[in-house]
Motif scaffolding. Structure first.
Motif, short mmCIF file in Angstrom:
data_model
loop_
_atom_site.label_atom_id
_atom_site.label_comp_id
_atom_site.label_asym_id
_atom_site.label_seq_id
_atom_site.Cartn_x
_atom_site.Cartn_y
_atom_site.Cartn_z
N ASP A 54 0.74 -1.01 -0.04
CA ASP A 54 0.10 0.09 0.09
C ASP A 54 0.95 1.27 -0.03
O ASP A 54 0.57 2.41 -0.58
CB ASP A 54 -0.78 0.01 1.30
N THR A 68 2.63 6.96 0.05
CA THR A 68 1.61 6.47 -0.76
C THR A 68 0.73 7.58 -1.63
O THR A 68 0.72 8.67 -1.23
CB THR A 68 0.66 5.80 0.18
N ASP A 70 -3.08 7.91 -3.97
CA ASP A 70 -4.33 7.59 -4.30
C ASP A 70 -4.84 8.57 -5.06
O ASP A 70 -4.97 9.65 -4.61
CB ASP A 70 -4.98 6.97 -3.14
N ASP A 95 -3.81 3.78 3.79
CA ASP A 95 -2.65 3.11 3.19
C ASP A 95 -1.44 3.42 4.01
O ASP A 95 -0.75 2.38 4.05
CB ASP A 95 -2.46 3.67 1.58
#
Lengths: 353, 353
Positions: A54, A68, A70, A95
């Protein structure tokens, strides 16, 4: 200016099979898994892309940072229990938490479509502010792009998160041992059903709200309690089945779960039946699985259940034997029959996050 | 699950004036400036959003990290001299460099539209790989989302960058002093014209290629040379005029520039005239301005000119007196007349980066 890449490498996804990107390439299942493993890992080979976790862990002057990213494209932008703004904060915070990191900072990148109501944007900003406060992270930098009407869909948001890793411990599939207990933090499928119900204009007796929530505090307590947390994974696109299949593949062990132990609310189960969905494949945004030694399962569950976001935590299975490379997740069904729980192969619920 | 934000704060952008998001809200000019200053800075108030710089600086265990994020929505995806992939790498590398940081790590978030040719995606990935190698950064983590056909436009990319700051020095508008020299690293407007020409199907005698390039090496040499670099800013959306106006506002000093010293290639000037554009407002992706003490201008120019990406560096002006809060950029035009160089107020070139 040297020439742009001469593209001497052949495209690692067979063009004859997949000449175009499909919705399923973003749905958390088999095709997305292949796209990441074949194209991105190959294209960025040697540059350190780590597709299996992740969050990536990078060294900076002796500190281990978790990073991380997203992007959020959920449709509709607002739904029972949240909106794209809270989702964009919690998704990235979670994450980071799943790698054992303390979430610290977020960046935010907006891609707005011309014509988005200004009031909607402000509601999203307020929602992000509240979510960031709840998760204890600071939004430190941002970017805004606007695309012409018809080239976007209201609002897309990227959040990238930075967290610090306290100890030199690895929370990852590679740390899993045979016999470990598999725990899930609560009932499954509410986020996906909340989105689908809004999208399709369905109403139920009681509203089904998204489970979207920050998970950093319950993870921190699991770690602070001294438990040997082996692996954590939040259950987003592709649901429980995709997460377990990824972990089975990365760890090399068979994972055995019992459907009768997997909590799914009655109204969610009913909605799934009506919509033809399997709750084990439906997205969540505030649920995770934890792998701990069997002897610590009770203690870990007690720590989890003390948090409202994980009060329904249960053990759902056990880690089995070495599969010598195959990803195997075995499900004992509600009528006691064993079957293989496969990864999602198509696009069950597009644009769920 | 606590309730989502109750939106008790009124929207800080007057809804009566701007009921919807406009293209100009993303074009680097006045409206974008207002959106960031009023909505994002207010909405994220107390969370540390710093809208005035290319990169935020955050402390992590004693190290000062630079963090910056940028989404790329350029249309078309490929153009003379680059593509969205190289742009996404260089754009973020340059934002880090402008804060004086050494670029280290990038995350990448793709938002793909269903139907994007797989081969195009692979070319973009290869281009990013080459650009990252050239810029000496590692792509450490990524994310992929796919939206349904008609809800995106081929490919959008977010990159977020992390860099390390060597010394405890501040390179920012606040460090500028009266009398400082204003340097520009080369000729202006090529990126914007390369995009526009491709978009409109225009051809010129010789191809006009984008200036997109990484600027970290020339910045590193300026710093390593011991020059008192006061402020750096890359010239992207809104071009030179918007960058100078932002710096004038943040520093509080009048900036005086001489149009006759500002390098613009003849073919670019001709294309601008044909398209009705002012090269001082056209986007670049490999150009920057540097503010240094007047006595160090010659030395700084020599350092810059030693790099192919800045071989056309020139001094274009001087920092004037305190304006007591007003943002004033004064331009001496090619016929010797002084006028105010204002920030872009509309949307000159949408989706240029």
């Amino acid at each position: 200016m040297p020439p742009v890449s001469d593209f001497t490498l052949a495209c690692p996804i067979p063009i004859s099979d997949y000449p175009h990107v499909l919705l399923a390439h973003g749905s958390g299942g088999r095709l997305m898994h292949d796209l990441i493993a074949r194209m991105f890992a190959a294209g960025f080979d040697g540059l350190g892309l780590d597709a299996a976790h992740d969050a990536a862990v990078v060294p900076v002057d002796g500190t281990r940072l978790a990073v991380t990213t997203d992007s959020f494209v959920v449709h509709p932008l607002q739904f029972p229990g949240g909106d794209i703004g809270s989702l964009a904060v919690y998704g990235t915070v979670n994450d980071l938490a799943m790698s054992g990191a303390q979430p610290r900072y977020l960046s935010v990148g907006f891609i707005l479509e011309e014509g988005l109501p200004m009031e909607t944007l402000w509601q999203i900003v307020c929602s992000m502010r509240d979510a960031a406060e709840r998760a204890g992270v600071h939004i430190v930098t941002g970017d805004t792009k606007v695309v012409d009407k018809g080239s976007g869909d209201g609002c897309f948001i990227n959040t990238t998160g930075l967290g610090t890793l306290a100890a030199d411990r690895t929370i990852a599939p590679g740390a899993i041992q045979p016999g470990d207990a598999i725990l899930v933090s609560g009932d499954l499928g509410r986020h996906g059903i909340a989105i689908m119900a809004t999208r399709e204009g369905l109403t139920f007796e009681s509203a089904i709200e998204s489970d979207a929530a920050p998970l950093h505090a319950v993870v921190r307590d699991l770690l602070d309690d001294g438990l040997d947390v082996r692996c954590l994974r939040d259950l987003t696109r592709g649901g429980l089945s995709s997460a377990l299949n990824e972990i089975a593949e990365a760890s090399g062990y068979e994972l055995q779960v019992d459907e009768r132990q997997i909590p799914v609310r009655e109204d969610v189960r009913g909605a799934c039946e009506m919509l033809g969905l399997d709750p084990l494949y439906v997205a969540n945004e505030g649920r995770f699985v934890a792998f701990v030694p069997a002897a610590q399962a009770e203690r870990a569950l007690a720590v989890m259940q003390a948090h409202p976001v994980a009060e329904g935590a249960r053990q759902i299975g056990t880690v089995g034997d070495d599969t010598e490379g195959d990803a195997v997740v075995t499900l004992t069904s509600s009528i006691g029959v064993e079957r293989i729980l496969d990864m999602l192969s198509g696009a069950q619920l597009p644009r769920i996050c």
